[in-house]
Enzyme design. Structure first.
Site, PDB file in Angstrom:
ATOM      1  N   ARG A  46       0.806  -1.219   0.000  1.00 14.82           N
ATOM      2  CA  ARG A  46       0.000   0.000   0.000  1.00 14.82           C
ATOM      3  C   ARG A  46       0.838   1.267   0.000  1.00 14.82           C
ATOM      4  O   ARG A  46       0.390   2.298  -0.428  1.00 14.82           O
ATOM      5  CB  ARG A  46      -0.941   0.004   1.204  1.00 14.82           C
ATOM      6  CG  ARG A  46      -2.225  -0.729   0.880  1.00 14.82           C
ATOM      7  CD  ARG A  46      -3.272  -0.449   1.885  1.00 14.82           C
ATOM      8  NE  ARG A  46      -2.757  -0.667   3.225  1.00 14.82           N
ATOM      9  CZ  ARG A  46      -3.515  -0.981   4.262  1.00 14.82           C
ATOM     10  NH1 ARG A  46      -4.806  -1.100   4.109  1.00 14.82           N
ATOM     11  NH2 ARG A  46      -2.992  -1.169   5.447  1.00 14.82           N
ATOM     12  N   ASP A 177       9.080 -23.032   6.126  1.00 11.69           N
ATOM     13  CA  ASP A 177       9.796 -23.090   7.388  1.00 11.69           C
ATOM     14  C   ASP A 177      11.242 -22.857   6.970  1.00 11.69           C
ATOM     15  O   ASP A 177      11.875 -23.759   6.415  1.00 11.69           O
ATOM     16  CB  ASP A 177       9.647 -24.465   8.057  1.00 11.69           C
ATOM     17  CG  ASP A 177      10.350 -24.492   9.403  1.00 11.69           C
ATOM     18  OD1 ASP A 177      11.517 -24.038   9.468  1.00 11.69           O
ATOM     19  OD2 ASP A 177       9.761 -24.971  10.380  1.00 11.69           O
ATOM     20  N   HIS A 178      11.745 -21.662   7.179  1.00  7.36           N
ATOM     21  CA  HIS A 178      13.026 -21.333   6.535  1.00  7.36           C
ATOM     22  C   HIS A 178      14.181 -22.178   7.076  1.00  7.36           C
ATOM     23  O   HIS A 178      15.215 -22.280   6.436  1.00  7.36           O
ATOM     24  CB  HIS A 178      13.324 -19.830   6.605  1.00  7.36           C
ATOM     25  CG  HIS A 178      13.816 -19.350   7.921  1.00  7.36           C
ATOM     26  ND1 HIS A 178      13.004 -19.219   9.013  1.00  7.36           N
ATOM     27  CD2 HIS A 178      15.049 -18.977   8.335  1.00  7.36           C
ATOM     28  CE1 HIS A 178      13.716 -18.778  10.038  1.00  7.36           C
ATOM     29  NE2 HIS A 178      14.958 -18.627   9.657  1.00  7.36           N
ATOM     30  N   GLU A 216      19.675 -17.215  20.189  1.00  2.00           N
ATOM     31  CA  GLU A 216      19.787 -15.932  19.489  1.00  2.00           C
ATOM     32  C   GLU A 216      20.301 -14.890  20.452  1.00  2.00           C
ATOM     33  O   GLU A 216      20.041 -14.956  21.653  1.00  2.00           O
ATOM     34  CB  GLU A 216      18.420 -15.482  18.995  1.00  2.00           C
ATOM     35  CG  GLU A 216      17.810 -16.392  17.970  1.00  2.00           C
ATOM     36  CD  GLU A 216      16.542 -15.776  17.405  1.00  2.00           C
ATOM     37  OE1 GLU A 216      16.659 -14.799  16.654  1.00  2.00           O
ATOM     38  OE2 GLU A 216      15.459 -16.241  17.746  1.00  2.00           O
ATOM     39  N   HIS A 240      10.368 -24.720  13.686  1.00  2.00           N
ATOM     40  CA  HIS A 240      11.772 -25.054  13.412  1.00  2.00           C
ATOM     41  C   HIS A 240      12.298 -26.216  14.263  1.00  2.00           C
ATOM     42  O   HIS A 240      12.938 -27.129  13.749  1.00  2.00           O
ATOM     43  CB  HIS A 240      12.669 -23.838  13.646  1.00  2.00           C
ATOM     44  CG  HIS A 240      12.167 -22.578  13.009  1.00  2.00           C
ATOM     45  ND1 HIS A 240      11.612 -22.553  11.752  1.00  2.00           N
ATOM     46  CD2 HIS A 240      12.149 -21.290  13.448  1.00  2.00           C
ATOM     47  CE1 HIS A 240      11.265 -21.303  11.446  1.00  2.00           C
ATOM     48  NE2 HIS A 240      11.586 -20.523  12.459  1.00  2.00           N
TER      49      HIS A 240
HETATM   50  C1  BG6 Z   1      11.875 -16.908  12.899  1.00  2.00           C
HETATM   51  C2  BG6 Z   1      11.346 -16.366  14.204  1.00  2.00           C
HETATM   52  O1  BG6 Z   1      11.034 -17.907  12.412  1.00  2.00           O
HETATM   53  O2  BG6 Z   1      13.177 -17.422  13.097  1.00  2.00           O
HETATM   54  C3  BG6 Z   1      12.276 -15.324  14.768  1.00  2.00           C
HETATM   55  O3  BG6 Z   1      10.061 -15.806  14.000  1.00  2.00           O
HETATM   56  C4  BG6 Z   1      13.681 -15.855  14.864  1.00  2.00           C
HETATM   57  O4  BG6 Z   1      11.822 -14.889  16.042  1.00  2.00           O
HETATM   58  C5  BG6 Z   1      14.114 -16.464  13.544  1.00  2.00           C
HETATM   59  O5  BG6 Z   1      14.528 -14.784  15.197  1.00  2.00           O
HETATM   60  C6  BG6 Z   1      15.465 -17.157  13.691  1.00  2.00           C
HETATM   61  O6  BG6 Z   1      15.924 -17.496  12.423  1.00  2.00           O
HETATM   62  P1  BG6 Z   1      17.461 -17.670  12.110  1.00  2.00           P
HETATM   63  O7  BG6 Z   1      17.508 -18.101  10.682  1.00  2.00           O
HETATM   64  O8  BG6 Z   1      18.106 -16.331  12.350  1.00  2.00           O
HETATM   65  O9  BG6 Z   1      17.969 -18.690  13.075  1.00  2.00           O
END
Ligand code: BG6
Length: 489
Positions: A46, A177-178, A216, A240
């Site tokens: 937007r 799911d990255h 983290e 994850h």
């Molecule tokens: C995400 C979470 O899915 O994964 C975040 O929503 C998190 O809170 C992140 O920081 C961590 O991803 P990575 O790739 O940095 O370990």
């Protein structure tokens, strides 16, 4: 084989994810020749005015977060912008006109990827409009890529899934799911199933426990509005962490096809021992960070972060124990821990093997360390095997050694970003590294039991200092089973 042509319709085109990850990843695919020249991206949002402004946005994203090369302008010429109201059919009709026109111009054969990188509250609405307003009506393939969170609990996930499935079939839905795009997470399968020295030992006769840590250093940053309603269990464990556990625990698939692999992962999730009611306290530990010193400067407590309520009961740390009740894993705990504002940014998996039946070297006072297999997911990528060898010059002395393999030292290049791989998979129609609905549902069912107990009890927060490895109770979780968290490095 030529890479398939496709239109990518990106909702949330001015969002953080698009800017940091998606444009640089798409550009990498383009640079490497992994993206067909017959592609176009329509950015939907937007806040911008027109194609020109959008292209500046994309250029800026790539120069800031990606690697620039000569053909950047050519790449950017494939980008188009549409200002959009997600609730308004008129908006979708205009979008359809643009999409049909681009389909013709770039000979896209009707192939369409709809990527929802926007606020999850709109996922259902957008999916339904895409169908009702004719955008999914196409001769080519249509795929929906959807970012997390997929629901807030099982009930809301079912609801969302219904709405999505009214427009897309299950095999057209790519739930991101990255972590599944990370090189070393994909490597779990290869380490296990391509090595004769691991797979025969990969069971409760030889493995004493497995520890997965994803720590983290960042705090909640700008995301408190989402995060405070979610907490670490929904944000990290439901997706994850459980995905990693299922890859570690699954049976060898018959073949390396999407369906076979998913079906083995689903079986692990079905075999997870449910943890409910009072038992939650025995199996799971939650934490929330208080203030602390990180890198020499003071950082605030979670409750003092912007948009976090002063009495927030939300966990920023979880440690837990999963038991998998099947033949292979009966009796082997899988411990996980994850949290914000911890001492290091690192994800790794430690497989601890059982002790050998007797220690011949004990007489000399030396104890033997158990063998460990460490899979380093990030920031380093590689594996380390911990062994015992003879201490040079001594008769009965032993000393631990580490065999190290780092992917950097072999390939000499940075491995591709998770998003680059996942986008490429989606373009080619490979859904293996995306989450199937059955996995989503089973994971929520497990996690909901824990959330329920935690929501109904006020926690004694904060209980760990920013910059530490979490609350003391996380140590005790393992100590009571006779184990401890192996140091991360
Ligand atoms: C995400 C979470 O899915 O994964 C975040 O929503 C998190 O809170 C992140 O920081 C961590 O991803 P990575 O790739 O940095 O370990």
């Amino acid at each position: 084989r030529e890479n398939p042509s496709s239109l990518i319709l990106l909702f949330g085109a001015t969002g953080d994810l698009a800017k940091r990850k998606l444009y640089p990843s798409l550009y990498n695919l383009f640079r490497k020749g992994n993206l067909s020249n017959r592609f176009a991206v329509v950015g939907v949002a937007r806040r911008l005015k027109d194609d020109g402004e959008f292209r500046n946005w994309v250029r800026d994203s790539i120069t800031t977060f990606g690697e620039k090369a000569d053909n950047l302008e050519e790449f950017i010429s494939h980008f188009y912008y549409q200002s959009h109201d997600v609730n308004d059919s008129e908006s979708y009709k205009q979008l359809k006109e643009l999409v049909d026109r681009l389909d013709h111009t770039y000979q896209l054969e009707g192939n369409r990827i709809f990527y929802l990188a926007m606020s999850p509250e709109f996922f259902g609405t957008v999916a339904e409009h895409l169908r009702e307003d004719g955008l999914t009506n196409t001769n080519g393939f249509k795929r929906l890529v959807i970012e997390k969170p997929f629901g807030h609990d099982l009930a809301s996930a079912i609801e969302l899934n219904k709405r999505i499935r009214s427009a897309f079939k299950e095999d057209e839905v790519y739930r991101i799911d990255h972590y599944l795009g990370k090189e070393m997470v994909q490597n779990i399968e290869v380490i296990r199933f391509a090595n004769a020295i691991f797979e025969p030992l990969w069971n409760n006769r030889y493995i004493s426990n497995i520890q997965v840590t994803s720590s983290e250093t960042l705090g909640v940053e700008e995301r408190a509005r989402y995060y405070d309603k979610s907490g670490a269990i929904r944000d990290m464990v439901q997706n994850h962490m459980l995905q990693i556990v299922s890859l570690l625990a699954m049976e060898p698939p018959i073949r390396l096809t999407t369906d076979e692999i998913r079906s083995e992962k689903v079986k692990v999730l079905r075999a997870l021992r449910p943890v409910e009611g009072e038992a939650v306290h025995d199996y799971f530990v939650r934490g929330q960070y208080g203030e602390g010193i990180m890198n020499g400067s003071k950082v605030p407590a979670y409750r003092d972060e912007p948009n976090v309520p002063k009495d927030s009961n939300t966990e920023t740390f979880v440690a837990g124990k999963f038991l998998i009740d099947n033949f292979r894993w009966a009796g082997v705990p899988f411990y996980i821990r994850t949290g914000k504002r911890m001492a290091t940014k690192s994800t790794n998996i430690i497989v601890q093997f059982k002790d050998i039946p007797m220690n011949l070297y004990y007489k000399n006072g030396s104890t033997l360390n158990p063998n460990l297999l460490v899979i380093h997911v990030q920031p380093d990528e590689g594996i380390t095997l911990h062994l015992n060898v003879k201490k040079t010059g001594e008769v009965l002395g032993t000393t631990p050694v580490k065999l190290n393999f780092s992917t950097k030292s072999i390939d000499g290049i940075n491995t591709p970003e998770a998003y680059e791989k996942l986008l490429y998979d989606c373009l080619r129609g490979d859904a293996t590294n995306f989450t199937h609905w059955d996995e989503v549902a089973l994971s929520w069912r497990f996690v909901d039991n824990i959330s329920e107990v935690w929501t109904n009890e006020q926690a004694d927060f904060p209980n760990y200092a920013a910059g530490s490895m979490g609350p003391k109770a996380a140590e005790e979780l393992l100590e009571k089973d006779g184990f401890f968290w192996w140091p991360v490095n």
